[in-house]
Write a protein that holds these residues in place. Structure first.
Motif, PDB file in Angstrom:
ATOM      1  N   SER A   1     -15.389   9.058 -29.433  1.00 38.64           N
ATOM      2  CA  SER A   1     -14.555   7.971 -28.918  1.00 38.64           C
ATOM      3  C   SER A   1     -14.993   7.622 -27.497  1.00 38.64           C
ATOM      4  N   VAL A   2     -14.637   6.436 -27.062  1.00 37.45           N
ATOM      5  CA  VAL A   2     -14.982   5.998 -25.712  1.00 37.45           C
ATOM      6  C   VAL A   2     -13.969   6.595 -24.736  1.00 37.45           C
ATOM      7  N   ARG A   3     -14.454   7.175 -23.677  1.00 41.24           N
ATOM      8  CA  ARG A   3     -13.598   7.722 -22.609  1.00 41.24           C
ATOM      9  C   ARG A   3     -13.350   6.652 -21.561  1.00 41.24           C
ATOM     10  N   SER A   4     -14.441   6.052 -21.043  1.00 40.14           N
ATOM     11  CA  SER A   4     -14.334   4.990 -20.050  1.00 40.14           C
ATOM     12  C   SER A   4     -15.709   4.400 -19.781  1.00 40.14           C
ATOM     13  N   VAL A   5     -15.707   3.308 -19.030  1.00 43.56           N
ATOM     14  CA  VAL A   5     -16.945   2.727 -18.523  1.00 43.56           C
ATOM     15  C   VAL A   5     -16.765   2.561 -17.016  1.00 43.56           C
ATOM     16  N   VAL A   6     -17.720   3.072 -16.249  1.00 48.03           N
ATOM     17  CA  VAL A   6     -17.694   2.907 -14.800  1.00 48.03           C
ATOM     18  C   VAL A   6     -18.726   1.844 -14.437  1.00 48.03           C
ATOM     19  N   TYR A   7     -18.263   0.845 -13.688  1.00 48.43           N
ATOM     20  CA  TYR A   7     -19.136  -0.215 -13.197  1.00 48.43           C
ATOM     21  C   TYR A   7     -19.380   0.017 -11.713  1.00 48.43           C
ATOM     22  N   CYS A   8     -20.595  -0.221 -11.264  1.00 49.60           N
ATOM     23  CA  CYS A   8     -20.938  -0.082  -9.858  1.00 49.60           C
ATOM     24  C   CYS A   8     -21.770  -1.293  -9.449  1.00 49.60           C
ATOM     25  N   ALA A   9     -21.394  -1.919  -8.334  1.00 47.26           N
ATOM     26  CA  ALA A   9     -22.130  -3.077  -7.828  1.00 47.26           C
ATOM     27  C   ALA A   9     -22.662  -2.749  -6.440  1.00 47.26           C
ATOM     28  N   ILE A  10     -23.932  -3.045  -6.236  1.00 51.76           N
ATOM     29  CA  ILE A  10     -24.547  -2.861  -4.923  1.00 51.76           C
ATOM     30  C   ILE A  10     -25.314  -4.135  -4.585  1.00 51.76           C
ATOM     31  N   ARG A  11     -25.225  -4.549  -3.356  1.00 56.32           N
ATOM     32  CA  ARG A  11     -25.865  -5.772  -2.901  1.00 56.32           C
ATOM     33  C   ARG A  11     -27.367  -5.719  -3.170  1.00 56.32           C
ATOM     34  N   GLN A  12     -27.923  -6.785  -3.731  1.00 55.72           N
ATOM     35  CA  GLN A  12     -29.355  -6.854  -3.995  1.00 55.72           C
ATOM     36  C   GLN A  12     -30.064  -7.110  -2.671  1.00 55.72           C
ATOM     37  N   GLN A  13     -31.057  -6.285  -2.364  1.00 58.41           N
ATOM     38  CA  GLN A  13     -31.766  -6.387  -1.089  1.00 58.41           C
ATOM     39  C   GLN A  13     -33.066  -5.612  -1.151  1.00 58.41           C
ATOM     40  N   ASP A  14     -33.833  -5.716  -0.117  1.00 61.80           N
ATOM     41  CA  ASP A  14     -35.056  -4.929   0.016  1.00 61.80           C
ATOM     42  C   ASP A  14     -34.649  -3.459   0.097  1.00 61.80           C
ATOM     43  N   PRO A  15     -35.165  -2.598  -0.776  1.00 63.31           N
ATOM     44  CA  PRO A  15     -34.737  -1.195  -0.775  1.00 63.31           C
ATOM     45  C   PRO A  15     -35.148  -0.429   0.480  1.00 63.31           C
ATOM     46  N   HIS A  16     -36.022  -1.001   1.296  1.00 61.46           N
ATOM     47  CA  HIS A  16     -36.441  -0.325   2.515  1.00 61.46           C
ATOM     48  C   HIS A  16     -35.502  -0.600   3.688  1.00 61.46           C
ATOM     49  N   ASP A  17     -34.627  -1.594   3.566  1.00 67.00           N
ATOM     50  CA  ASP A  17     -33.703  -1.964   4.636  1.00 67.00           C
ATOM     51  C   ASP A  17     -32.420  -1.145   4.537  1.00 67.00           C
ATOM     52  N   PRO A  18     -31.702  -1.007   5.665  1.00 63.62           N
ATOM     53  CA  PRO A  18     -30.387  -0.354   5.612  1.00 63.62           C
ATOM     54  C   PRO A  18     -29.456  -1.129   4.672  1.00 63.62           C
ATOM     55  N   LEU A  19     -28.499  -0.438   4.072  1.00 63.67           N
ATOM     56  CA  LEU A  19     -27.574  -1.085   3.145  1.00 63.67           C
ATOM     57  C   LEU A  19     -26.813  -2.207   3.841  1.00 63.67           C
ATOM     58  N   LEU A  20     -26.720  -3.355   3.167  1.00 59.09           N
ATOM     59  CA  LEU A  20     -25.963  -4.490   3.683  1.00 59.09           C
ATOM     60  C   LEU A  20     -24.465  -4.278   3.512  1.00 59.09           C
ATOM     61  N   SER A  21     -24.089  -3.501   2.502  1.00 59.94           N
ATOM     62  CA  SER A  21     -22.679  -3.196   2.256  1.00 59.94           C
ATOM     63  C   SER A  21     -22.600  -1.937   1.406  1.00 59.94           C
ATOM     64  N   ASN A  22     -21.425  -1.339   1.362  1.00 56.73           N
ATOM     65  CA  ASN A  22     -21.234  -0.151   0.539  1.00 56.73           C
ATOM     66  C   ASN A  22     -21.159  -0.527  -0.937  1.00 56.73           C
ATOM     67  N   PRO A  23     -21.643   0.328  -1.812  1.00 52.33           N
ATOM     68  CA  PRO A  23     -21.462   0.080  -3.247  1.00 52.33           C
ATOM     69  C   PRO A  23     -19.966   0.023  -3.572  1.00 52.33           C
TER      70      PRO A  23
END
Length: 85
Positions: A11-33
């Motif tokens: 049976s399905v327990r849950s689905v976790v969704y996570c969104a992170i700002r699309q950006q150059d992976p070498h730069d500091p995060l623009l926002s928290n996930p």
């Protein structure tokens, strides 16, 4: 998220969704996930707190309960999306 056909007794327990700002992976995060857990069918929801018009990488992580009661995890599904306003 469309849940795939499951083995008998699972049976399905849950689905976790996570969104992170699309950006150059070498730069500091623009926002928290930002995350959202949905534990009721149809296992979809709206992630709040995103910057309107910004691009995001969104991942969905399903979890299941096996017949023996142990939790199992499916592969993530990843998409690129633009936040609405």
């Amino acid at each position: 998220m469309t849940i795939p056909s499951l083995p008998s007794g699972w049976s399905v327990r849950s689905v976790v969704y996570c969104a992170i700002r699309q950006q150059d992976p070498h730069d500091p995060l623009l926002s928290n996930p930002v995350a959202l857990e949905v534990d009721q069918a149809p296992y979809s929801g709206t992630i709040g707190g995103l910057e309107a018009g910004a691009g995001y990488v969104v991942a969905a992580f399903p979890s299941y309960v096996r017949p023996d009661g142990k939790v199992a995890y499916g592969p993530s599904i990843n998409v690129l999306a633009v936040a609405g306003g």
